[in-house]
Design a protein around this motif. Sequence first.
Motif, PDB file in Angstrom:
ATOM      1  N   ASN A 198       0.797  -1.082   0.073  1.00  0.00           N
ATOM      2  CA  ASN A 198      -0.060   0.393  -0.708  1.00  0.00           C
ATOM      3  C   ASN A 198       0.606   1.430  -0.069  1.00  0.00           C
ATOM      4  OD1 ASN A 198      -2.823  -0.907   0.310  1.00  0.00           O
ATOM      5  ND2 ASN A 198      -2.525  -1.820   2.166  1.00  0.00           N
ATOM      6  N   CYS A 199       2.094   1.230  -0.578  1.00  0.00           N
ATOM      7  CA  CYS A 199       2.778   2.426  -0.450  1.00  0.00           C
ATOM      8  C   CYS A 199       3.829   2.089  -1.254  1.00  0.00           C
ATOM      9  CB  CYS A 199       4.463   2.406   0.689  1.00  0.00           C
ATOM     10  SG  CYS A 199       3.819   1.965   2.304  1.00  0.00           S
ATOM     11  N   HIS A 200       4.242   3.442  -1.440  1.00  0.00           N
ATOM     12  CA  HIS A 200       4.807   3.724  -3.204  1.00  0.00           C
ATOM     13  C   HIS A 200       6.711   3.933  -2.902  1.00  0.00           C
ATOM     14  CE1 HIS A 200       0.977   6.570  -3.259  1.00  0.00           C
ATOM     15  NE2 HIS A 200       0.801   6.025  -4.600  1.00  0.00           N
ATOM     16  N   MET A 201       6.645   3.460  -1.713  1.00  0.00           N
ATOM     17  CA  MET A 201       7.820   3.380  -1.475  1.00  0.00           C
ATOM     18  C   MET A 201       8.682   3.588  -0.568  1.00  0.00           C
ATOM     19  SD  MET A 201       8.919   7.344  -1.217  1.00  0.00           S
ATOM     20  CE  MET A 201       7.810   8.125  -2.673  1.00  0.00           C
ATOM     21  N   MET A 202      10.147   2.519  -0.273  1.00  0.00           N
ATOM     22  CA  MET A 202      10.641   2.631   1.234  1.00  0.00           C
ATOM     23  C   MET A 202      11.239   3.002   1.634  1.00  0.00           C
ATOM     24  SD  MET A 202      12.285  -1.214   2.542  1.00  0.00           S
ATOM     25  CE  MET A 202      10.173  -1.793   2.860  1.00  0.00           C
ATOM     26  N   ILE A 203      11.479   3.852   3.024  1.00  0.00           N
ATOM     27  CA  ILE A 203      13.074   4.262   3.519  1.00  0.00           C
ATOM     28  C   ILE A 203      12.988   3.720   4.011  1.00  0.00           C
ATOM     29  CG2 ILE A 203      13.196   6.931   3.843  1.00  0.00           C
ATOM     30  CD1 ILE A 203      11.057   8.101   2.724  1.00  0.00           C
ATOM     31  N   VAL A 204      14.215   3.060   4.342  1.00  0.00           N
ATOM     32  CA  VAL A 204      15.397   2.748   5.607  1.00  0.00           C
ATOM     33  C   VAL A 204      15.936   3.399   6.319  1.00  0.00           C
ATOM     34  CG1 VAL A 204      16.117   0.563   5.830  1.00  0.00           C
ATOM     35  CG2 VAL A 204      15.230   0.688   4.165  1.00  0.00           C
ATOM     36  N   LEU A 205      16.120   3.232   7.239  1.00  0.00           N
ATOM     37  CA  LEU A 205      17.205   4.209   8.046  1.00  0.00           C
ATOM     38  C   LEU A 205      18.136   3.317   8.633  1.00  0.00           C
ATOM     39  CD1 LEU A 205      14.219   5.895  10.735  1.00  0.00           C
ATOM     40  CD2 LEU A 205      15.370   6.825   8.237  1.00  0.00           C
ATOM     41  N   VAL A 206      18.957   3.515   7.504  1.00  0.00           N
ATOM     42  CA  VAL A 206      20.177   2.862   8.171  1.00  0.00           C
ATOM     43  C   VAL A 206      21.825   3.132   9.267  1.00  0.00           C
ATOM     44  CG1 VAL A 206      22.903   2.012   7.184  1.00  0.00           C
ATOM     45  CG2 VAL A 206      20.091   2.567   5.366  1.00  0.00           C
ATOM     46  N   GLY A 207      21.126   2.274  10.760  1.00  0.00           N
ATOM     47  CA  GLY A 207      21.891   2.575  12.189  1.00  0.00           C
ATOM     48  C   GLY A 207      23.379   1.701  11.766  1.00  0.00           C
ATOM     49  N   ASN A 208      24.401   1.700  12.660  1.00  0.00           N
ATOM     50  CA  ASN A 208      24.942   1.059  13.414  1.00  0.00           C
ATOM     51  C   ASN A 208      24.547  -0.607  13.626  1.00  0.00           C
ATOM     52  OD1 ASN A 208      27.294   3.551  13.412  1.00  0.00           O
ATOM     53  ND2 ASN A 208      25.842   4.263  14.882  1.00  0.00           N
ATOM     54  N   SER A 209      23.620  -0.572  13.391  1.00  0.00           N
ATOM     55  CA  SER A 209      23.665  -2.243  13.794  1.00  0.00           C
ATOM     56  C   SER A 209      23.079  -2.824  13.003  1.00  0.00           C
ATOM     57  CB  SER A 209      22.382  -2.216  15.149  1.00  0.00           C
ATOM     58  OG  SER A 209      23.090  -1.781  16.056  1.00  0.00           O
ATOM     59  N   MET A 210      22.560  -2.450  11.679  1.00  0.00           N
ATOM     60  CA  MET A 210      22.439  -3.130  10.456  1.00  0.00           C
ATOM     61  C   MET A 210      23.118  -4.786  10.192  1.00  0.00           C
ATOM     62  SD  MET A 210      19.947  -0.865   8.741  1.00  0.00           S
ATOM     63  CE  MET A 210      19.402  -0.618  10.942  1.00  0.00           C
ATOM     64  N   GLY A 211      23.434  -5.000  10.737  1.00  0.00           N
ATOM     65  CA  GLY A 211      23.860  -6.745  10.010  1.00  0.00           C
ATOM     66  C   GLY A 211      23.136  -7.626  11.193  1.00  0.00           C
ATOM     67  N   SER A 212      22.858  -6.906  12.138  1.00  0.00           N
ATOM     68  CA  SER A 212      21.446  -7.803  12.793  1.00  0.00           C
ATOM     69  C   SER A 212      20.725  -7.635  12.843  1.00  0.00           C
ATOM     70  CB  SER A 212      22.061  -8.009  13.922  1.00  0.00           C
ATOM     71  OG  SER A 212      21.656  -6.560  14.880  1.00  0.00           O
TER      72      SER A 212
END
Length: 137
Positions: A60-74
Amino acid sequence: MADPRAFLSFDFDHDATWRTLFTGQAKSDSPTPFTLEDWSSKSELPETEWEKLIAAKISNCHMMIVLVGNSMGSAYGVAAEIAMAKDKNVPVFGVYVDGAGTSSTLPTGLARNRTISWNWKAIGGAVDQMMGEGKNA
């Protein structure tokens, strides 16, 4: 036309504060209007239920925004949400938060050249670009 809708993906365990700051600023600081929906799961669900719920919300969305923090590996859930968006032809871009930058680990599925600094002019440009790419364009 109503403002485009963005699904906001973030590491719930580490970046919830950044999500709050980002959503608050988006309302007043973005040169391109868009609506951020807080559609994160409010309770822990079995994986198959979670996947079904989130996939429907992403659709139901036009796009996704990902907030990329320091713990993305997990951040397994973030990678899963990115995969769902790609399966549904919903364009994705990332925004660095919490001191993360070009040498930080990205979640699986998010390209480095689609991840930008937290700068509202650049974010507005990315929103415009995503609207030209998405299934709902």
